[in-house]
Design an enzyme around this catalytic site. Structure first.
Site, PDB file in Angstrom:
ATOM      1  N   ARG A  58       0.845  -1.206   0.000  1.00  0.00           N
ATOM      2  CA  ARG A  58       0.000   0.000   0.000  1.00  0.00           C
ATOM      3  C   ARG A  58       0.876   1.251   0.000  1.00  0.00           C
ATOM      4  NH1 ARG A  58      -1.940   2.203   4.377  1.00  0.00           N
ATOM      5  NH2 ARG A  58      -2.334   0.247   5.442  1.00  0.00           N
ATOM      6  N   TYR A 111     -12.013  19.257 -16.768  1.00  0.00           N
ATOM      7  CA  TYR A 111     -12.511  17.889 -16.901  1.00  0.00           C
ATOM      8  C   TYR A 111     -13.693  17.700 -15.928  1.00  0.00           C
ATOM      9  CZ  TYR A 111     -12.447  12.793 -16.591  1.00  0.00           C
ATOM     10  OH  TYR A 111     -12.798  11.468 -16.595  1.00  0.00           O
ATOM     11  N   ASP A 184      -3.485  19.885 -14.884  1.00  0.00           N
ATOM     12  CA  ASP A 184      -3.807  18.610 -15.526  1.00  0.00           C
ATOM     13  C   ASP A 184      -3.193  18.692 -16.923  1.00  0.00           C
ATOM     14  OD1 ASP A 184      -5.004  16.580 -17.021  1.00  0.00           O
ATOM     15  OD2 ASP A 184      -6.874  16.663 -15.887  1.00  0.00           O
ATOM     16  N   LYS A 209      -4.848   7.676 -20.600  1.00  0.00           N
ATOM     17  CA  LYS A 209      -4.882   8.235 -21.954  1.00  0.00           C
ATOM     18  C   LYS A 209      -3.563   7.897 -22.658  1.00  0.00           C
ATOM     19  CE  LYS A 209      -8.764   9.526 -20.319  1.00  0.00           C
ATOM     20  NZ  LYS A 209      -9.034  10.736 -19.575  1.00  0.00           N
TER      21      LYS A 209
END
Ligand SMILES: *Cc1c(COP(=O)(O)O)cnc(C)c1O
Length: 395
Positions: A58, A111, A184, A209
């Site tokens: 983790r 977005y 972003d 992407k």
């Protein structure tokens, strides 16, 4: 032993610095939840150096770390933290930068889910105010700044309309007021725009992407100064606990090897399609930083070294039957959300907006039924042009 540091992106991406176990040309996947130690002192020392030690997956995992190192080097950042989605990266980075009662300035064409996270989650739950600005002019940001503004959130080029912000100028303004900046950078990819060198504090990508590029991974990354990324790793990453899976990281490592060749082809194909669409009598508007009519060409040249394959255009028709016939008439472009993969995709924003909004609200957005978003893939560009041409005859 001193190591050569590769300066060209192509070599950095194609070449692994570490020698793998047994000389394997591709690194193994460390598919384990925990790491064991030879004795008390060894685990004790690992806890003293938690950020660089492999203790529990983790936290740090060797496969995940390889990708983080590569993405940090590519973006010119000191460190990177991977997340299991782009939204995971965005929400963690934003939460790192704000506290209850703060004010955030974000761009209008953000977005969608990032915008919703600010307005429908942080605002009602944590009393964080948001001002949306168009962001094409520096004064948009200057006039929006309040005494409690702690973050400016950018996306350049922005979603849907692909408008740009002057990254260097906005970061200078933000720094002078002690405000943090996030960008972003998904559209431009870490190859074609280097916002950290322009003064941005945190650079984010949806790795789902172009970085993934094969439409088989959902992931995200935050890149920045070591001190900030370490803090995000220890807090937002480990405590919220949405951890990056080693297999997904390994797929990203596979993808990064071809990122530079893929991006060249996406750009070449997209420019050819843009040229075709801009001259087509049935196309009303083309929104793409590579379009002849793009109004921020100079800024695009100044802050990006390349263009990518996502664009939108408007068909000259508001007749739903004709618009449907166009979309259904395509055979290479597949209908679907997301973008940045090897395959060409088409999506009509009206499909989801019409479910959420009234016809009046829809009209107020400045979106038309004939608006289409395409992600230009790696197929032969002539084939893609002929696919669009045939479908446009149905309009
Ligand atoms: C897809 C996307 C995201 C979110 O990424 P996920 O990996 O889907 O969570 C963020 N920003 C932009 C610009 C995107 O297109």
């Amino acid at each position: 032993m001193s190591k050569k540091t590769w300066i060209s992106a192509e070599t950095l991406l194609a070449h692994d610095d570490e020698r793998n176990p047994n000389g394997a040309v591709v690194p193994p996947i460390f598919q384990n939840s925990l790491f064991t130690f030879e004795n008390w002192d060894a685990i004790d020392a690992a806890f003293d150096n938690r950020l660089e030690s492999f203790i529990y997956s983790r936290g740090k995992n060797p496969t995940v770390k390889l990708v983080e190192q590569k993405l940090a080097a590519l973006s010119g950042g000191e460190k990177a933290q991977l997340f299991p989605s782009g939204m995971g990266a965005i929400s963690a980075a934003v939460m790192h930068c704000v506290k209850s009662g703060d004010h955030v300035i974000a761009i209008k064409n953000l977005y969608g889910p990032a915008s919703n996270f600010l307005t429908s989650y942080l605002k009602p739950k944590f009393n964080i105010e948001v001002t949306f600005v168009e962001g094409k002019k520096l004064s948009d940001f200057e006039t929006a700044i309040q005494p409690n503004t702690s973050l400016i959130y950018l996306e350049s080029p922005s979603s849907a309309v692909f408008s740009l912000q002057d990254i260097t100028a906005v970061c200078q303004l933000a720094k002078s007021k002690g405000i943090k900046t996030i960008i972003d950078n998904t559209w431009a990819s870490p190859l074609y725009q280097k916002p950290l060198a322009m003064g941005v504090d945190l650079e984010i990508h949806s790795c789902s992407k172009y970085i993934g590029g094969h439409s088989d991974v959902v992931a995200g990354v935050v890149i920045g100064k070591a001190e900030v990324i370490d803090s995000i790793s220890l807090k937002e990453y480990e405590w919220i606990g949405a951890k990056m899976a080693p297999f997904e990281a390994w797929l990203l490592l596979r993808s990064l090897r071809t990122l530079s060749v893929r991006m060249k082809q996406h750009q070449e194909n997209a420019l050819a399609l843009a040229e075709f669409l801009e001259h087509h009598p049935k196309i009303e508007i083309l929104r793409y930083p590579g379009a002849k009519s793009f109004d921020q060409k100079e800024l695009a040249k100044r802050q990006m070294t390349g263009l990518t394959g996502l664009m939108s255009f408007r068909i000259k028709s508001d007749d739903l039957d004709k618009v449907k016939a166009f979309v259904n008439g395509l055979s290479l472009f597949q209908i679907g959300v997301s973008w940045g993969g090897h395959e060409s995709l088409i999506y009509a924003p009206a499909i989801s907006y019409l479910k959420e909004l009234s016809p009046e609200q829809f009209a107020g957005l400045g979106i038309s039924l004939g608006d289409m978003r395409i992600s230009v893939g790696l197929e032969n560009k002539e084939d893609l042009i002929s696919d669009l041409g045939i479908a446009l005859e149905m309009v």
